[in-house]
Design a protein around this motif. Structure first.
Motif, short mmCIF file in Angstrom:
data_model
loop_
_atom_site.label_atom_id
_atom_site.label_comp_id
_atom_site.label_asym_id
_atom_site.label_seq_id
_atom_site.Cartn_x
_atom_site.Cartn_y
_atom_site.Cartn_z
N MET A 302 36.75 -23.34 10.81
CA MET A 302 36.35 -23.13 9.42
C MET A 302 36.71 -24.37 8.60
N ALA A 303 35.80 -24.73 7.72
CA ALA A 303 36.02 -25.91 6.88
C ALA A 303 35.81 -25.54 5.41
N GLY A 304 35.51 -26.53 4.59
CA GLY A 304 35.46 -26.29 3.15
C GLY A 304 34.41 -25.29 2.73
N LEU A 305 33.26 -25.26 3.41
CA LEU A 305 32.22 -24.29 3.05
C LEU A 305 32.72 -22.87 3.26
N GLU A 306 33.25 -22.61 4.44
CA GLU A 306 33.70 -21.26 4.76
C GLU A 306 34.89 -20.83 3.90
N LEU A 307 35.86 -21.73 3.77
CA LEU A 307 37.07 -21.39 3.02
C LEU A 307 36.81 -21.29 1.53
N GLY A 308 35.89 -22.10 1.02
CA GLY A 308 35.66 -22.14 -0.41
C GLY A 308 34.64 -21.14 -0.92
N THR A 309 33.72 -20.70 -0.04
CA THR A 309 32.66 -19.80 -0.50
C THR A 309 32.58 -18.48 0.27
N GLY A 310 33.19 -18.42 1.46
CA GLY A 310 33.02 -17.24 2.30
C GLY A 310 31.70 -17.24 3.05
N VAL A 311 30.89 -18.27 2.86
CA VAL A 311 29.63 -18.42 3.59
C VAL A 311 29.90 -19.25 4.84
N HIS A 312 29.55 -18.71 6.00
CA HIS A 312 29.80 -19.41 7.25
C HIS A 312 28.58 -20.20 7.69
N LEU A 313 28.82 -21.23 8.48
CA LEU A 313 27.77 -22.06 9.05
C LEU A 313 27.79 -21.87 10.56
N ASN A 314 26.74 -21.27 11.10
CA ASN A 314 26.65 -20.98 12.53
C ASN A 314 25.67 -21.95 13.15
N ILE A 315 26.14 -22.78 14.10
CA ILE A 315 25.30 -23.82 14.69
C ILE A 315 24.60 -23.34 15.97
N VAL A 316 24.80 -22.09 16.36
CA VAL A 316 24.09 -21.52 17.51
C VAL A 316 23.39 -20.25 17.03
N ALA A 317 22.07 -20.27 16.97
CA ALA A 317 21.34 -19.10 16.52
C ALA A 317 21.65 -17.90 17.41
N PRO A 318 21.83 -16.72 16.84
CA PRO A 318 22.12 -15.55 17.67
C PRO A 318 21.09 -15.33 18.78
#
Length: 328
Positions: A302-318
């Motif tokens: 987890m980086a600034g996006l996840e920690l700061g907004t709660g929005v995660h970035l997933n680099i492998v599509a389900p």
């Protein structure tokens, strides 16, 4: 192209950006776990004197408590986060700004097996079934004792928060319903109102089975999928084929498919990765709900996006994760 997905169960938003996996350093794999030093393993069979006295155990030989011969063993956490005798904190002069409550409840450790292994994947499927049966028994006990919510977790390896490597679960018997769980309870209830009583997770599973692209495996008890709004690479969701609100109630528990899921991750990634898994069961006051098990490998940070907004970035599509896990 990247897209924002909303998880139907939680309402969380995730940016799915598969192209980012192609950037330098974007490949995903898992290194092997360090071997367990058996001399320092308090959960090893024969080291029963190194834990608090057991509260429950499965023993084929009907031996005495706190002796060898057990298959699954439950002990109080040596460093509990919850205490039934937790005192009332001193009140603050401005409770609208500063509010605290006693951390009451129970905090237990379930030693999943006597063998010194680091993952449920390294056990036999029947051993996982035996461990899961104990999780459910302890959940029932704490619910019957008045817990508002019982949360079962497994942290595997230090990268996922495990302080001891020997496979074990933790049980938190809380006297409140956590906000995330309460929000899911509300979403299940709202969906039932909109659909004249339908079950949100049941309908989701049925639609996923029809589509097929995120389904990984199905057995007689449960369905394993890569969730549509998965927040992290190779995140998995295990749900019952027939909806049931409480995991602790009698009925299928999905233990064999859970074991299969962890083994598939190990085959795809080269080793079983550090991971967290938890059981979501019906909280107090839920008229509409369905249990599930969430499995979250710890392959990225987890980086600034996840920690700061709660929005995660997933680099492998389900869909990609499901296809790769179906193939192994």
């Amino acid at each position: 192209m990247p897209e924002v997905r909303i998880d139907p169960l939680t309402g969380n938003r995730t940016i799915v950006a598969s192209d980012r996996a192609a950037r330098p350093g974007g490949g995903l794999s898992a290194t092997p776990a360090d071997p367990i030093d058996e001399d320092k393993d308090p959960f090893l069979e024969g080291h029963e004197d190194r834990t608090p006295p057991e509260t429950y155990a499965v023993r084929a030989n009907r031996g005495e408590p706190d002796t060898p011969g057990w298959a699954v063993r439950v002990v109080p956490n040596l460093y509990p986060a919850l205490d039934p005798g937790s005192p009332e904190p001193e009140p603050f002069a401005k409770p609208d700004l500063f509010s605290a409550a006693p951390a009451r409840g129970a905090h237990e450790v379930v030693v999943n097996a006597p063998q010194p292994v680091t993952s449920l994947a390294h056990l036999q499927a029947e051993q996982v079934r035996a461990a899961v049966d104990v999780w459910r028994q302890r959940m029932r006990t704490h619910t019957d004792n008045g817990a508002a919510y019982v949360h079962v977790i497994v942290n595997e390896r230090r990268e996922a928060g495990a302080s001891l490597p020997h496979t074990h679960a933790q049980i938190y018997a809380l006297d409140f319903v956590p906000a995330d769980v309460a929000r899911e309870r509300e979403r299940f209830g709202a969906y039932a109102q909109r659909t004249m009583g339908a079950n949100l997770l049941q309908d989701l599973v049925q639609e996923e089975v029809k589509l097929g692209e995120r389904i990984i495996a199905i057995d007689d008890e449960a369905v394993l999928m890569a969730p549509y709004g998965g927040r992290l690479p190779f995140q998995l969701l295990l749900a019952p084929r027939t909806p049931r609100a409480r995991y602790e109630d009698e009925g299928p528990a999905g233990a064999v498919l859970l074991h299969d899921a962890l083994c598939r991750l190990g085959r795809r990634l080269g080793n079983v990765p550090p991971l967290n898994l938890w059981v979501r069961t019906a909280p107090l006051g839920a008229d509409h709900f369905c249990w599930r098990i969430d499995i979250v490998p710890r392959l990225t940070h987890m980086a600034g996006l996840e920690l700061g907004t709660g929005v995660h970035l997933n680099i492998v599509a389900p869909e990609q994760a499901a296809a790769e896990l179906r193939a192994v």
